[in-house]
Structure formats: structure tokens, C-alpha cells
Design an enzyme around this catalytic site. Structure first.
Site, PDB file in Angstrom:
ATOM      1  N   THR A 126       0.811  -1.219   0.000  1.00  9.31           N
ATOM      2  CA  THR A 126       0.000   0.000   0.000  1.00  9.31           C
ATOM      3  C   THR A 126       0.846   1.271   0.000  1.00  9.31           C
ATOM      4  O   THR A 126       1.885   1.345   0.657  1.00  9.31           O
ATOM      5  CB  THR A 126      -0.924   0.012   1.235  1.00  9.31           C
ATOM      6  OG1 THR A 126      -1.718  -1.175   1.224  1.00  9.31           O
ATOM      7  CG2 THR A 126      -1.824   1.223   1.245  1.00  9.31           C
ATOM      8  N   GLY A 131      -3.913   3.018  -2.186  1.00 11.29           N
ATOM      9  CA  GLY A 131      -4.888   2.176  -1.494  1.00 11.29           C
ATOM     10  C   GLY A 131      -5.057   0.857  -2.219  1.00 11.29           C
ATOM     11  O   GLY A 131      -4.092   0.131  -2.465  1.00 11.29           O
ATOM     12  N   ARG A 268     -25.182 -10.153  35.519  1.00 12.10           N
ATOM     13  CA  ARG A 268     -25.865  -8.879  35.759  1.00 12.10           C
ATOM     14  C   ARG A 268     -27.348  -9.108  36.080  1.00 12.10           C
ATOM     15  O   ARG A 268     -28.053  -9.786  35.322  1.00 12.10           O
ATOM     16  CB  ARG A 268     -25.735  -8.004  34.511  1.00 12.10           C
ATOM     17  CG  ARG A 268     -26.537  -6.711  34.536  1.00 12.10           C
ATOM     18  CD  ARG A 268     -25.973  -5.698  35.483  1.00 12.10           C
ATOM     19  NE  ARG A 268     -26.544  -4.380  35.232  1.00 12.10           N
ATOM     20  CZ  ARG A 268     -26.438  -3.361  36.081  1.00 12.10           C
ATOM     21  NH1 ARG A 268     -25.781  -3.507  37.220  1.00 12.10           N
ATOM     22  NH2 ARG A 268     -26.964  -2.193  35.776  1.00 12.10           N
ATOM     23  N   ILE A 337     -25.158  -5.011  25.241  1.00 17.28           N
ATOM     24  CA  ILE A 337     -25.578  -5.854  26.361  1.00 17.28           C
ATOM     25  C   ILE A 337     -24.968  -5.363  27.669  1.00 17.28           C
ATOM     26  O   ILE A 337     -25.609  -5.390  28.723  1.00 17.28           O
ATOM     27  CB  ILE A 337     -25.201  -7.327  26.087  1.00 17.28           C
ATOM     28  CG1 ILE A 337     -26.124  -7.904  25.001  1.00 17.28           C
ATOM     29  CG2 ILE A 337     -25.285  -8.166  27.353  1.00 17.28           C
ATOM     30  CD1 ILE A 337     -25.714  -9.270  24.493  1.00 17.28           C
ATOM     31  N   GLY A 339     -24.363  -2.321  28.314  1.00 20.41           N
ATOM     32  CA  GLY A 339     -24.880  -0.996  28.642  1.00 20.41           C
ATOM     33  C   GLY A 339     -23.757  -0.005  28.888  1.00 20.41           C
ATOM     34  O   GLY A 339     -22.711  -0.051  28.220  1.00 20.41           O
ATOM     35  N   GLU A 363      -6.678  -5.936   4.468  1.00 23.70           N
ATOM     36  CA  GLU A 363      -6.681  -6.898   3.363  1.00 23.70           C
ATOM     37  C   GLU A 363      -7.815  -6.620   2.369  1.00 23.70           C
ATOM     38  O   GLU A 363      -8.342  -7.523   1.725  1.00 23.70           O
ATOM     39  CB  GLU A 363      -6.802  -8.351   3.878  1.00 23.70           C
ATOM     40  CG  GLU A 363      -5.783  -8.750   4.897  1.00 23.70           C
ATOM     41  CD  GLU A 363      -4.355  -8.676   4.387  1.00 23.70           C
ATOM     42  OE1 GLU A 363      -4.158  -8.729   3.160  1.00 23.70           O
ATOM     43  OE2 GLU A 363      -3.451  -8.541   5.204  1.00 23.70           O
ATOM     44  N   THR A 365     -11.270  -3.671   1.768  1.00 22.31           N
ATOM     45  CA  THR A 365     -12.534  -3.351   2.430  1.00 22.31           C
ATOM     46  C   THR A 365     -13.625  -4.345   2.054  1.00 22.31           C
ATOM     47  O   THR A 365     -13.475  -5.154   1.139  1.00 22.31           O
ATOM     48  CB  THR A 365     -13.000  -1.943   2.022  1.00 22.31           C
ATOM     49  OG1 THR A 365     -13.239  -1.943   0.602  1.00 22.31           O
ATOM     50  CG2 THR A 365     -11.956  -0.884   2.358  1.00 22.31           C
TER      51      THR A 365
END
Length: 379
Positions: A126, A131, A268, A337, A339, A363, A365
Site C-alpha cells: 500500500t 490504497g 448482571r 448488552i 450498557g 486486506e 474493504t
């Protein structure tokens, strides 16, 4: 396909869990906070055989297959995906490029040091303005006698500063010509070869990312991997295996985040019962578990095809794309989960959440993977 986990993979998983518990987990948040690349850790991983997972024993490696390689990256990444990313880049990019395309003398020269963890490897394709358009690279190599003179720069390079050796793909022909690029192996300390800016990243902060800079860097033609002009084609084949690596990294993050969320949901309590009893939480966990399972199956299908020598560009892109998208989704749901607690650094999902996004970028997008898949289907 055999869906049973082999004895070797079980042994690897237990070995890495014990190693990570002792040598990674106590320090990973400090590494993350200060962007510390734990170089000594990788020397230790080399002593255990995990820096040359795919390298045959004759070149100092462990001689494992891709199913076992997935297990290595997955188990490390369940604890610290920064370490998983660096381990994946070392194995599947730099080391594997030399393994697949080097001649016997080159393999004997570089692979044992990489496989033992004596050296850390980098891989440079790169550039700042290219890119995914690798064919438009500006870094050039011009032949002068028995040496090539290299000028230019590479960016977003894992181990760009700490790497002892780099496989670098540069332009030896016309810009845009897929047969105009060549792969060179360049050792640290070569005159004209230096490191540049280190990136300050959102996630994967303990995995070093930096520039490679070349100013009249003279490299002997014996350091060319394969033939002049084969660099781009070699890179595409290396990236096929690299997609399995990022898929395994994604799988590890997803499993780590899911296990943390499951544990928290059971512990929880709200309204007199654990929150795992609430249907809204249970459905989230069910979706997460199902998609993780599907990711794992896709990855091992890609590994199977790779081992059998089948063309696996399409299945590799599918596995990488799906696993990375699931990784981001699972990390997000795991944080949800938890929070408010999930938004703090006291709980591991905060780091999983930051690290996960890289998997949809590294590797290639998600959009690049879809392009690869669609081309394979249409052709």
C-alpha cells in the site's frame, strides 16, 4: 469436511490460552494505552513455533496447515486482537510470500529467522495515494548493474519500524501494468531504507503501523522473489491467504466479545433476575452465536480449499467479508448488552469494539471483497 476438532488443534488452543493468560492479558491495556508494540512477546511466540506456523520444518517452521493456523490466530485474538493482527501479518504476508515464491537459497536465508521469531517481518504494498489501486503505485526500482535503486514510500505497514526484514512490491515497469511490479526482500539496515511516521490508531494500538521510506536504496537482484514483473500477481495470491488471516482475526474478536457478553448477561441482575433471562438479550446472544458459527464454517471451507490447492479467491473473499462484518456486529451487540459499563475500559468489550472495525478494512474493504466475489461469480 471433518467437523471434529483435531487433537493437534485442541493442543494448540490450550497452549495459546495458557500463554495469553500469563503473558498477554495482564499487560494488554497498558500496551493499548501507550501504543506499545511488545516485541519481546513475539520472540516468545517464535520459541513456541507460532511465528512460522505454515513454514515447513526443513526451513525451521512448525509445518502446520491452515486449519491449525486459524486456531492460532483465533485464540490469540480472543484475548488481544492487536497481537493477533501482528502475528497474522508476520505469518501470512511477509513469511508466506517468501515461502511461496522464494527460491531454495532465499528460503534458507530468511525463513528460519522469521519462523523462530528471531526476526519480525513486514510486507509493503500500500501507498499513500493508491490504497486498493496497487497498480498505480509510485515507488520505483531502476536497474543499475547488479542492483536495483528503489525510491518512494509505503504506508500502513504492520511492523514498519520494528520489522527486521520486509517484502516490498515496487514498480519496475509502467504505471498501471499488472506485469510491471516486482517483489524484493529488503533487510533493516540497508542504506537508504528507513521508517517514517507511526500511525496513531483508534484500535489495534499495540500492533505497530508505520511508513517505509526508500531513498536511493540499492538492493541486489538476488533479493528479487520470483521473476521481475511478477510482484503484483504474487501479491494477489498472497492476499488470498491473507483473507483467511483477517477472517481468523475477526472470528477471534467475535468469540471474545460474545463470551464476555454471555458472562456479563448471566451475572448482571435487573428486576430480580439475570438479564440473560430477558428475551431481548437472549435473542441478541442467539444471533451472535449463530453468525459466529457460520463465520467459522466459511473460514474452514476456505482453509480446506487452500490446503487442497484449489482456487479459493472467491471463498476466501466470502469468508473474510462475512467474518469481518459479523465481528463488527457482535462487538457492537456485546457492548450494547453491557450498557454503560461496556463504554468503559474496565470491561473488555470496549477494546473489542474499537479493534473490530479494522477487520472490515484490512486486506481490502468489504466493498473490495464484494467486487472480488461478484467478478468470480460473473466469470
Amino acid at each position: 469436511m471433518n467437523f471434529e476438532m483435531s487433537e493437534t488443534r485442541n493442543t494448540i488452543a490450550h497452549s495459546i490460552r495458557d500463554f495469553a493468560k500469563k503473558h498477554i492479558k495482564p499487560f494488554m491495556m497498558d500496551w493499548d494505552e501507550h501504543q506499545t508494540f511488545p516485541e519481546e512477546l513475539f520472540h516468545q511466540l517464535g520459541a513456541m513455533g507460532y511465528m512460522g506456523v505454515l513454514v515447513p520444518e526443513e526451513y525451521g517452521g512448525s509445518g502446520m496447515d491452515y486449519h491449525e493456523y486459524i486456531t492460532v490466530i483465533e485464540e490469540i485474538s480472543k484475548v488481544d486482537s492487536s497481537v493477533g493482527l501482528s502475528l497474522a501479518a508476520h505469518n501470512s504476508l511477509c513469511t508466506n510470500h517468501i515461502l511461496e515464491f522464494g527460491n531454495d537459497d532465499q528460503k534458507k536465508k530468511w525463513l528460519p529467522k522469521l519462523a523462530h521469531g528471531e526476526w519480525i517481518g513486514a510486507w509493503g504494498l500500500t501507498e499513500h495515494n493508491t490504497g486498493s489501486d496497487a497498480g498505480g503505485m509510485s515507488t520505483t526500482a531502476v536497474l543499475e548493474g547488479d542492483h536495483y535503486v528503489i525510491n518512494g514510500a509505503k504506508n500502513f505497514i504492520t511492523h514498519g519500524i520494528s520489522g527486521d526484514v520486509a517484502v516490498v512490491i515496487v514498480r519496475t515497469g509502467e504505471k498501471g501494468d499488472s506485469k510491471g511490479m516486482t517483489a524484493f526482500v529488503i533487510e533493516k539496515g540497508t542504506p537508504g531504507f528507513s521508517s517514517g511516521k507511526k500511525e496513531d490508531k483508534m484500535g489495534m494500538r499495540a500492533s505497530e503501523t508505520a511508513e517505509l521510506i526508500f531513498v536511493n536504496c540499492r538492493v541486489h537482484k538476488d533479493n528479487i522473489l520470483g521473476e521481475v514483473g511478477e510482484g503484483f500477481i504474487q501479491s494477489m495470491k498472497v492476499l488470498d491467504g491473507g483473507r483467511i488471516s483477517i477472517g481468523a482475526l475477526s472470528l477471534g474478536i467475535a468469540k471474545g466479545a460474545y463470551e464476555a457478553a454471555l458472562k456479563y448477561a448471566k451475572e448482571r441482575e435487573q428486576f430480580g433476575q439475570s438479564i440473560s433471562k430477558f428475551q431481548a438479550i437472549g435473542f441478541k446472544l442467539a444471533d451472535m452465536a449463530t453468525e459466529i458459527e457460520a463465520s467459522e464454517l466459511l473460514l474452514h471451507k476456505a482453509a480446506h480449499d487452500k490446503i487442497k490447492g484449489k482456487k479459493m479467491t472467491k471463498i476466501g473473499a466470502m469468508a473474510k467479508m462475512y467474518a469481518s462484518e459479523v465481528c463488527v456486529k457482535v462487538a457492537n451487540e456485546a457492548l450494547q448488552i453491557h450498557g454503560g459499563y461496556g463504554y468503559t475500559k474496565d470491561f473488555p468489550v470496549e477494546k473489542f469494539y474499537r479493534d473490530a472495525k479494522l477487520c472490515t478494512i484490512g486486506e481490502g474493504t468489504t466493498e473490495i471483497q464484494k467486487l472480488v466475489i461478484s467478478r468470480s461469480i460473473l466469470n
